[in-house]
Design a protein around this motif. Sequence first.
Motif, PDB file in Angstrom:
ATOM      1  N   VAL A  76       1.278  -1.333  -0.354  1.00  0.00           N
ATOM      2  CA  VAL A  76       0.515  -0.022  -0.315  1.00  0.00           C
ATOM      3  C   VAL A  76       1.208   1.104   0.008  1.00  0.00           C
ATOM      4  O   VAL A  76       0.815   2.073  -0.237  1.00  0.00           O
ATOM      5  N   LEU A  77       2.379   1.562   0.934  1.00  0.00           N
ATOM      6  CA  LEU A  77       2.832   2.145   0.537  1.00  0.00           C
ATOM      7  C   LEU A  77       3.931   2.721  -0.423  1.00  0.00           C
ATOM      8  O   LEU A  77       4.007   3.952  -1.255  1.00  0.00           O
ATOM      9  N   HIS A  78       4.047   1.268  -1.247  1.00  0.00           N
ATOM     10  CA  HIS A  78       4.757   1.808  -1.725  1.00  0.00           C
ATOM     11  C   HIS A  78       4.201   2.150  -3.066  1.00  0.00           C
ATOM     12  O   HIS A  78       4.255   3.405  -4.024  1.00  0.00           O
ATOM     13  N   SER A  79       2.956   1.412  -3.136  1.00  0.00           N
ATOM     14  CA  SER A  79       1.983   1.788  -4.567  1.00  0.00           C
ATOM     15  C   SER A  79       1.575   3.732  -4.316  1.00  0.00           C
ATOM     16  O   SER A  79       1.022   4.669  -5.336  1.00  0.00           O
ATOM     17  N   ALA A  80       1.189   4.113  -2.629  1.00  0.00           N
ATOM     18  CA  ALA A  80       0.806   5.536  -2.667  1.00  0.00           C
ATOM     19  C   ALA A  80       1.769   6.216  -2.282  1.00  0.00           C
ATOM     20  O   ALA A  80       1.689   7.520  -3.302  1.00  0.00           O
ATOM     21  N   ALA A  81       3.413   6.087  -2.661  1.00  0.00           N
ATOM     22  CA  ALA A  81       4.241   6.648  -3.010  1.00  0.00           C
ATOM     23  C   ALA A  81       4.216   7.117  -4.203  1.00  0.00           C
ATOM     24  O   ALA A  81       5.301   8.360  -4.774  1.00  0.00           O
ATOM     25  N   LEU A  82       4.090   5.842  -4.887  1.00  0.00           N
ATOM     26  CA  LEU A  82       4.712   6.363  -6.391  1.00  0.00           C
ATOM     27  C   LEU A  82       2.454   7.120  -7.027  1.00  0.00           C
ATOM     28  O   LEU A  82       3.554   8.122  -7.939  1.00  0.00           O
ATOM     29  N   VAL A  83       2.287   7.177  -6.629  1.00  0.00           N
ATOM     30  CA  VAL A  83       1.077   7.810  -6.771  1.00  0.00           C
ATOM     31  C   VAL A  83       1.226   9.461  -6.841  1.00  0.00           C
ATOM     32  O   VAL A  83       0.854  10.396  -7.294  1.00  0.00           O
ATOM     33  N   TYR A  84       1.954   9.819  -5.122  1.00  0.00           N
ATOM     34  CA  TYR A  84       2.283  10.890  -4.861  1.00  0.00           C
ATOM     35  C   TYR A  84       3.580  11.212  -5.681  1.00  0.00           C
ATOM     36  O   TYR A  84       2.877  12.508  -6.228  1.00  0.00           O
ATOM     37  N   ALA A  85       4.473  11.186  -6.558  1.00  0.00           N
ATOM     38  CA  ALA A  85       5.578  11.208  -7.057  1.00  0.00           C
ATOM     39  C   ALA A  85       5.133  11.031  -8.921  1.00  0.00           C
ATOM     40  O   ALA A  85       4.879  11.919  -9.526  1.00  0.00           O
ATOM     41  N   SER A  86       4.118  10.541  -9.227  1.00  0.00           N
ATOM     42  CA  SER A  86       3.032  10.661 -10.394  1.00  0.00           C
ATOM     43  C   SER A  86       2.348  11.988 -10.684  1.00  0.00           C
ATOM     44  O   SER A  86       2.143  12.582 -11.753  1.00  0.00           O
ATOM     45  N   ASP A  87       2.163  13.262  -9.752  1.00  0.00           N
ATOM     46  CA  ASP A  87       2.048  14.729  -9.856  1.00  0.00           C
ATOM     47  C   ASP A  87       3.242  15.040 -10.390  1.00  0.00           C
ATOM     48  O   ASP A  87       3.430  16.360 -10.855  1.00  0.00           O
ATOM     49  N   THR A  88       4.005  14.750 -10.346  1.00  0.00           N
ATOM     50  CA  THR A  88       5.062  15.625 -10.669  1.00  0.00           C
ATOM     51  C   THR A  88       5.805  14.979 -12.046  1.00  0.00           C
ATOM     52  O   THR A  88       6.507  14.070 -12.181  1.00  0.00           O
ATOM     53  N   THR A  89       6.113  16.412 -12.297  1.00  0.00           N
ATOM     54  CA  THR A  89       6.384  16.474 -14.072  1.00  0.00           C
ATOM     55  C   THR A  89       5.315  15.982 -15.021  1.00  0.00           C
ATOM     56  O   THR A  89       5.646  16.081 -16.729  1.00  0.00           O
ATOM     57  N   VAL A  90       4.598  15.595 -15.136  1.00  0.00           N
ATOM     58  CA  VAL A  90       3.662  15.089 -16.090  1.00  0.00           C
ATOM     59  C   VAL A  90       3.320  15.840 -16.661  1.00  0.00           C
ATOM     60  O   VAL A  90       2.750  16.366 -17.727  1.00  0.00           O
ATOM     61  N   LEU A  91       2.747  17.177 -16.651  1.00  0.00           N
ATOM     62  CA  LEU A  91       2.037  18.308 -17.014  1.00  0.00           C
ATOM     63  C   LEU A  91       3.293  19.204 -17.734  1.00  0.00           C
ATOM     64  O   LEU A  91       2.915  20.101 -18.555  1.00  0.00           O
ATOM     65  N   ASP A  92       4.436  18.664 -17.323  1.00  0.00           N
ATOM     66  CA  ASP A  92       5.647  19.799 -17.829  1.00  0.00           C
ATOM     67  C   ASP A  92       5.638  19.952 -18.668  1.00  0.00           C
ATOM     68  O   ASP A  92       6.327  20.883 -20.466  1.00  0.00           O
ATOM     69  N   SER A  93       5.519  18.548 -19.826  1.00  0.00           N
ATOM     70  CA  SER A  93       6.018  18.362 -21.255  1.00  0.00           C
ATOM     71  C   SER A  93       4.909  19.195 -22.280  1.00  0.00           C
ATOM     72  O   SER A  93       5.025  19.721 -23.622  1.00  0.00           O
ATOM     73  N   ILE A  94       3.443  19.878 -21.862  1.00  0.00           N
ATOM     74  CA  ILE A  94       2.842  21.054 -21.686  1.00  0.00           C
ATOM     75  C   ILE A  94       3.477  21.961 -22.326  1.00  0.00           C
ATOM     76  O   ILE A  94       3.385  22.422 -23.920  1.00  0.00           O
ATOM     77  N   ILE A  95       4.108  22.350 -21.691  1.00  0.00           N
ATOM     78  CA  ILE A  95       5.078  23.432 -21.725  1.00  0.00           C
ATOM     79  C   ILE A  95       6.490  23.372 -22.458  1.00  0.00           C
ATOM     80  O   ILE A  95       6.948  24.603 -23.163  1.00  0.00           O
ATOM     81  N   THR A  96       7.079  23.378 -21.926  1.00  0.00           N
ATOM     82  CA  THR A  96       7.819  22.053 -22.673  1.00  0.00           C
ATOM     83  C   THR A  96       8.011  22.102 -24.667  1.00  0.00           C
ATOM     84  O   THR A  96       8.633  22.437 -25.372  1.00  0.00           O
ATOM     85  N   THR A  97       6.839  21.912 -24.313  1.00  0.00           N
ATOM     86  CA  THR A  97       6.267  21.617 -25.965  1.00  0.00           C
ATOM     87  C   THR A  97       6.627  23.293 -26.926  1.00  0.00           C
ATOM     88  O   THR A  97       6.445  23.024 -27.802  1.00  0.00           O
ATOM     89  N   HIS A  98       5.723  24.187 -26.088  1.00  0.00           N
ATOM     90  CA  HIS A  98       5.567  25.137 -26.716  1.00  0.00           C
ATOM     91  C   HIS A  98       6.735  26.140 -26.378  1.00  0.00           C
ATOM     92  O   HIS A  98       7.002  27.023 -26.721  1.00  0.00           O
ATOM     93  N   GLY A  99       8.197  25.629 -25.420  1.00  0.00           N
ATOM     94  CA  GLY A  99       9.584  26.130 -24.680  1.00  0.00           C
ATOM     95  C   GLY A  99       9.446  26.960 -24.030  1.00  0.00           C
ATOM     96  O   GLY A  99      10.241  27.915 -23.970  1.00  0.00           O
ATOM     97  N   LEU A 100       8.560  26.762 -23.025  1.00  0.00           N
ATOM     98  CA  LEU A 100       7.917  27.740 -22.348  1.00  0.00           C
ATOM     99  C   LEU A 100       8.876  27.519 -21.468  1.00  0.00           C
ATOM    100  O   LEU A 100       8.774  25.658 -20.928  1.00  0.00           O
ATOM    101  N   SER A 101       9.029  27.582 -19.643  1.00  0.00           N
ATOM    102  CA  SER A 101       9.138  27.363 -18.890  1.00  0.00           C
ATOM    103  C   SER A 101       7.992  27.806 -17.499  1.00  0.00           C
ATOM    104  O   SER A 101       8.107  28.525 -17.269  1.00  0.00           O
ATOM    105  N   TRP A 102       8.367  27.079 -16.485  1.00  0.00           N
ATOM    106  CA  TRP A 102       7.863  28.004 -15.201  1.00  0.00           C
ATOM    107  C   TRP A 102       9.216  28.514 -14.313  1.00  0.00           C
ATOM    108  O   TRP A 102      10.318  28.157 -14.354  1.00  0.00           O
ATOM    109  N   GLY A 103       8.694  29.607 -13.946  1.00  0.00           N
ATOM    110  CA  GLY A 103       9.834  30.219 -13.312  1.00  0.00           C
ATOM    111  C   GLY A 103       9.788  31.763 -14.314  1.00  0.00           C
ATOM    112  O   GLY A 103      10.354  33.054 -14.342  1.00  0.00           O
ATOM    113  N   TYR A 104      10.350  31.278 -15.924  1.00  0.00           N
ATOM    114  CA  TYR A 104      10.338  32.395 -16.300  1.00  0.00           C
ATOM    115  C   TYR A 104       9.293  33.095 -17.358  1.00  0.00           C
ATOM    116  O   TYR A 104       9.208  33.917 -17.937  1.00  0.00           O
TER     117      TYR A 104
END
Length: 248
Positions: free
Chosen positions: A152-180
Amino acid sequence: MAQSVVASGRTVSEKLSLAAVSTHFINGGDPEQDIEFRVLRLRDERNFANRRVDAVQGDLLLSSALVSYLKDSPGLEHAVKPPTVADPETLPTIDEHLVGYEETVPMFVAALKPIEWRYDNDPAWVLKAKSERLEHNRVWMKTHSVLPDDPVLHSAALVYASDTTVLDSIITTHGLSWGYDRIFAATINHSVWFHRPVRFDDWVLYATESPVASAGRGTGAGRFVDREGALLASTIQEGIVKHFPGRS
């Protein structure tokens, strides 16, 4: 979402495996206040179980998750070929990628980092500095510490981490970045399907891309693959993603 997985998992037989979790995020909450997770038993059979988990603060519903469990059984097996990437031990740490960008992405510098990341490609802020675009992200992940032998904890850790970087490809496809760039992003819903048992205190590759962005929303799709190339889990996240060009 990860806490919902833990809450539901404590009500299900160990003979059943977590198959999928799909969560809708409905209201923002107060991070200083406790969250109550209410588990509703929807189905209990020998080979199947279903739960709904509502996360609430007082009378405010923050999120609602549908969680399904199945008993593993033999069947057909195949999976898409995993991407070719470098060994995680040879790649820079996230802290190394942040050197020189402390004022550009201070939110990443200051953030808690219970999950260790090793980018196989440059992260969004480095791509932006190089004026480059990228339609995918490949990131090795694992918890910094060893987890107990509790699925249960290993599955939960994966779910927690799955929020990281998953939307990044939306902005990097357009040459954009968080912060800039001035970007507003908020998750609407997120789903994870589990295909095999997960051990998340060892390196797992998270390969993500964005199949579509339209009407002020964007979708990120991801695959978790272990070091042997086995596909462990798949993810889909939809978010509101808006870019305000020319503003700072």
